[in-house]
Design a protein around this motif. Sequence first.
Motif, PDB file in Angstrom:
ATOM      1  N   ALA A 216     -28.997 -26.240 -33.720  1.00 33.45           N
ATOM      2  CA  ALA A 216     -29.028 -24.812 -34.040  1.00 33.45           C
ATOM      3  C   ALA A 216     -27.859 -24.459 -34.947  1.00 33.45           C
ATOM      4  O   ALA A 216     -26.751 -24.972 -34.799  1.00 33.45           O
ATOM      5  CB  ALA A 216     -28.988 -23.977 -32.764  1.00 33.45           C
ATOM      6  N   ARG A 259     -33.308 -23.478 -36.920  1.00 31.52           N
ATOM      7  CA  ARG A 259     -33.133 -22.249 -36.145  1.00 31.52           C
ATOM      8  C   ARG A 259     -31.675 -21.821 -36.130  1.00 31.52           C
ATOM      9  O   ARG A 259     -30.763 -22.637 -36.275  1.00 31.52           O
ATOM     10  CB  ARG A 259     -33.660 -22.415 -34.721  1.00 31.52           C
ATOM     11  CG  ARG A 259     -33.055 -23.548 -33.953  1.00 31.52           C
ATOM     12  CD  ARG A 259     -33.828 -23.861 -32.672  1.00 31.52           C
ATOM     13  NE  ARG A 259     -33.233 -25.010 -32.010  1.00 31.52           N
ATOM     14  CZ  ARG A 259     -32.788 -25.016 -30.760  1.00 31.52           C
ATOM     15  NH1 ARG A 259     -32.885 -23.930 -30.013  1.00 31.52           N
ATOM     16  NH2 ARG A 259     -32.268 -26.099 -30.240  1.00 31.52           N
ATOM     17  N   PHE A 267     -32.710 -17.500 -30.318  1.00 34.99           N
ATOM     18  CA  PHE A 267     -32.728 -18.260 -31.558  1.00 34.99           C
ATOM     19  C   PHE A 267     -33.714 -17.638 -32.543  1.00 34.99           C
ATOM     20  O   PHE A 267     -34.745 -17.083 -32.145  1.00 34.99           O
ATOM     21  CB  PHE A 267     -33.112 -19.716 -31.279  1.00 34.99           C
ATOM     22  CG  PHE A 267     -32.162 -20.426 -30.356  1.00 34.99           C
ATOM     23  CD1 PHE A 267     -31.071 -21.107 -30.864  1.00 34.99           C
ATOM     24  CD2 PHE A 267     -32.347 -20.388 -28.985  1.00 34.99           C
ATOM     25  CE1 PHE A 267     -30.188 -21.749 -30.014  1.00 34.99           C
ATOM     26  CE2 PHE A 267     -31.473 -21.027 -28.125  1.00 34.99           C
ATOM     27  CZ  PHE A 267     -30.387 -21.702 -28.638  1.00 34.99           C
ATOM     28  N   ALA A 269     -35.467 -17.952 -36.793  1.00 36.69           N
ATOM     29  CA  ALA A 269     -35.861 -18.906 -37.833  1.00 36.69           C
ATOM     30  C   ALA A 269     -34.970 -18.779 -39.065  1.00 36.69           C
ATOM     31  O   ALA A 269     -34.819 -17.686 -39.623  1.00 36.69           O
ATOM     32  CB  ALA A 269     -37.315 -18.682 -38.215  1.00 36.69           C
ATOM     33  N   ARG A 417     -39.395 -25.824 -32.341  1.00 38.09           N
ATOM     34  CA  ARG A 417     -38.025 -25.821 -31.814  1.00 38.09           C
ATOM     35  C   ARG A 417     -37.249 -27.043 -32.294  1.00 38.09           C
ATOM     36  O   ARG A 417     -36.081 -26.935 -32.679  1.00 38.09           O
ATOM     37  CB  ARG A 417     -38.069 -25.805 -30.287  1.00 38.09           C
ATOM     38  CG  ARG A 417     -36.705 -25.792 -29.614  1.00 38.09           C
ATOM     39  CD  ARG A 417     -36.886 -25.747 -28.101  1.00 38.09           C
ATOM     40  NE  ARG A 417     -35.614 -25.621 -27.399  1.00 38.09           N
ATOM     41  CZ  ARG A 417     -34.886 -26.648 -26.973  1.00 38.09           C
ATOM     42  NH1 ARG A 417     -35.309 -27.886 -27.189  1.00 38.09           N
ATOM     43  NH2 ARG A 417     -33.748 -26.452 -26.327  1.00 38.09           N
ATOM     44  N   SER A 440     -43.209 -21.490 -34.486  1.00 43.52           N
ATOM     45  CA  SER A 440     -42.090 -20.704 -33.984  1.00 43.52           C
ATOM     46  C   SER A 440     -40.971 -21.589 -33.459  1.00 43.52           C
ATOM     47  O   SER A 440     -41.221 -22.627 -32.836  1.00 43.52           O
ATOM     48  CB  SER A 440     -42.557 -19.763 -32.874  1.00 43.52           C
ATOM     49  OG  SER A 440     -43.107 -20.500 -31.792  1.00 43.52           O
ATOM     50  N   VAL A 441     -39.741 -21.169 -33.674  1.00 41.00           N
ATOM     51  CA  VAL A 441     -38.574 -21.911 -33.204  1.00 41.00           C
ATOM     52  C   VAL A 441     -38.133 -21.453 -31.819  1.00 41.00           C
ATOM     53  O   VAL A 441     -37.255 -22.057 -31.204  1.00 41.00           O
ATOM     54  CB  VAL A 441     -37.398 -21.780 -34.189  1.00 41.00           C
ATOM     55  CG1 VAL A 441     -37.783 -22.305 -35.563  1.00 41.00           C
ATOM     56  CG2 VAL A 441     -36.905 -20.329 -34.272  1.00 41.00           C
ATOM     57  N   HIS A 442     -38.728 -20.376 -31.329  1.00 41.46           N
ATOM     58  CA  HIS A 442     -38.356 -19.789 -30.045  1.00 41.46           C
ATOM     59  C   HIS A 442     -39.554 -18.976 -29.570  1.00 41.46           C
ATOM     60  O   HIS A 442     -40.598 -18.961 -30.236  1.00 41.46           O
ATOM     61  CB  HIS A 442     -37.117 -18.897 -30.222  1.00 41.46           C
ATOM     62  CG  HIS A 442     -36.373 -18.578 -28.963  1.00 41.46           C
ATOM     63  ND1 HIS A 442     -35.690 -19.528 -28.244  1.00 41.46           N
ATOM     64  CD2 HIS A 442     -36.198 -17.401 -28.293  1.00 41.46           C
ATOM     65  CE1 HIS A 442     -35.120 -18.962 -27.195  1.00 41.46           C
ATOM     66  NE2 HIS A 442     -35.420 -17.669 -27.199  1.00 41.46           N
ATOM     67  N   ARG A 478     -38.730 -15.223 -35.616  1.00 41.71           N
ATOM     68  CA  ARG A 478     -38.720 -16.586 -35.084  1.00 41.71           C
ATOM     69  C   ARG A 478     -39.798 -17.517 -35.627  1.00 41.71           C
ATOM     70  O   ARG A 478     -39.942 -18.630 -35.141  1.00 41.71           O
ATOM     71  CB  ARG A 478     -38.825 -16.502 -33.562  1.00 41.71           C
ATOM     72  CG  ARG A 478     -37.600 -15.828 -32.964  1.00 41.71           C
ATOM     73  CD  ARG A 478     -37.801 -15.373 -31.551  1.00 41.71           C
ATOM     74  NE  ARG A 478     -36.540 -14.846 -31.015  1.00 41.71           N
ATOM     75  CZ  ARG A 478     -36.409 -14.235 -29.854  1.00 41.71           C
ATOM     76  NH1 ARG A 478     -37.468 -14.073 -29.076  1.00 41.71           N
ATOM     77  NH2 ARG A 478     -35.239 -13.790 -29.453  1.00 41.71           N
ATOM     78  N   THR A 480     -41.121 -19.900 -38.508  1.00 39.37           N
ATOM     79  CA  THR A 480     -40.524 -20.652 -39.619  1.00 39.37           C
ATOM     80  C   THR A 480     -41.599 -21.282 -40.492  1.00 39.37           C
ATOM     81  O   THR A 480     -42.710 -21.583 -40.027  1.00 39.37           O
ATOM     82  CB  THR A 480     -39.580 -21.747 -39.104  1.00 39.37           C
ATOM     83  OG1 THR A 480     -38.872 -22.324 -40.211  1.00 39.37           O
ATOM     84  CG2 THR A 480     -40.332 -22.861 -38.376  1.00 39.37           C
TER      85      THR A 480
END
Length: 688
Positions: A216, A259, A267, A269, A417, A440-442, A478, A480
């Motif tokens: 991160a 992220r 978190f 993107a 993630r 999505s990163v979260h 979030r 990406t």
Amino acid sequence: MLTTAAASALVITASILAQSLTGSQPPAAEPVAPVTPPTSPAAGQPLPPQLLLGQRLAALRQGTTVLGTIVLVSDAPSYLEAIGAWSDAVRFPILVDDGTPEAREDIARFARAFRPTHVVRYGPAPSKAASATFDKPDTTSVQLAHEQSWDAVAESAGLANPVARLASRWREVGHVPPGLVLATANDPAWAGGLALAAGWGQPFSFVGSGQGVNSAMQVKHADGLEKMARDAAAASGLTWDKLGDDIEAITLAMNVPARIAENDKEFFALTDRVGRSGDGLKAGARWAWCGQLFGSVPRGVYRAMCSLFIQPEEAWIFDSYAESAPWNTWDGTQAKKVAESEGWPVKLGVKLFDTPNNTAAAWRTASARPLSAGLVLVNTMGNWDFFDLQAGRREPGDIPVQRVPTMVHMVHSWSARNPDDRTTVGGRWLDQGSYVYVGSVHEPFLQAFVPTPQVMGRLLAGAPIGAAVRQENTQVWRVTTLGDPLAVIGAPMKRDTETMPKLGSTETAAGTPSTLPTDIASGLREALTTSDFERAFEILILQGRDAEVARLAAALLLKPDAKVPARAWALAVLPLIREGNIADGLLAFSRADATMRKETATLDGVWLAIASPDAGLDREAVLDALRASPRRDSFARDALALAGPWSRVRGEPAARTLLRSLSESAPNDAARRAISDAATAPASAWGR
């Protein structure tokens, strides 16, 4: 050129989707009208920036002729020379072969979609020494190749500054760069970034940054990348500070975190932060759409070349959502209807899985054979290590093998993630050959995603994917975009199958080898004549000629006295499966070299294929080979999948013994418990 009907369709969809985010999550979903291209545009209606950018990219593609030759290189000097051999009007795909199985599969996948007239090697043979030349590129040579790819050196030789030379050349040919590319010299993603800069005609800058895709990034470092992007845009001399002007896209060709950490629990993107005015996670209006290109040199170049030269011909839509609100806003059936509407610049064939054919069992059946679709739209629920469908759950090991490169849009929580980890949902799609992945990163909340029918409509209207998947007038969030933000769906570019790339020279010193490209097909006749099946299969695979590998391998399987080395059988496994001859593919796997049997692409193809009804799992040799080859990252899934056929052939008691044995060698406690539980469970639970 994009049709006015399609343009008007995007105007409508853009206005429908205009939303604002407040607080810490998106607002509730609002009903979305069906998307169909109207017969005529609204009078005086301006085109949205997404389509203005799409028109510019379409014009660039329409003015480009693509040579029907794939050039394979293994070192940086050859790669730079090949990029420099492009021009504003003529280009050809270049892929990096470092001798690894992963590079072989990427090249073959690209070739199956591109359908080359020739595949040639240029420069030294693949080796660690050749690959090492990419590690610390000579930045002057990189910039020179960029200039040469647009004939800027010859046309603007009086200008000392390379940026000025390119700008002068672009003005001369009437080209306005659609975006810019940022890279780091000691980061392998620079090579793919250079291809996107040259291919789309974008400024290319080396900047400093850290590494670690799966980690991160701190907010201050994300702000630093945004400042680098603003500085590069300002230095270009082009307009850039709002949507609808010259610079509309940013490509981060870097293995940096995908992220941003606000704290240890929240978190966001990176690609939704870069390209926005202001500082921090409260940054304001978007001035450019951002995408991130990461990976090794071969993989980054592969992803870039796919974006530049490959066009999806089919779509694969899997919608596991309920038909009630709010889920039906993302309806896959409606997305299929959008694709089938008249008036789009291109048409896609669509394979749809929706109610009632959207179950976990339907997924397993569908993924038994490699995907032939270049656009994948999936709606599921879950986490980074699983996805829930109707009546069941699947995991990354169930993500289908890709016959051709894909762009993937996955409405799902957490999938991106750790995008460089194939044990995660997004990581597996990317490892299987996706060149663009949107996820999505979260935890994003459902409303963070542009509804699936709208994504389809925007893409078919010509909007590049970086713009098509973005909600506008929102806070940093979030979702990406991993890959080239300028990747588009459009008509094929003009193809020249007769002209060869102008590379190398015959003016070599006495006794030195020619520097001209070598057609890999030149060794095929000798390989077949001498029964060197390993070499013959490799040549055919790199050319994308799976059908010929499959025919030859199937014929050899019928000859008990055929002297086929185990390494050749290993190469034949995936072509047989991809051509639908799954039983023979598994039989070849049973005869394959033990080391090559462990290659991840081969294992994925085999373990997915056993769900096919014609897998031929009554063969003892096949069962034994599978017993010795469960995937470490899908160990429990594979053990349970094997128990069913093992029971049918060798009896239920033997299958329970198998499971107890496999539980003892499981790589982790979770897999051990799952297999141990299955050993005492009803046999009907195995392999579901």
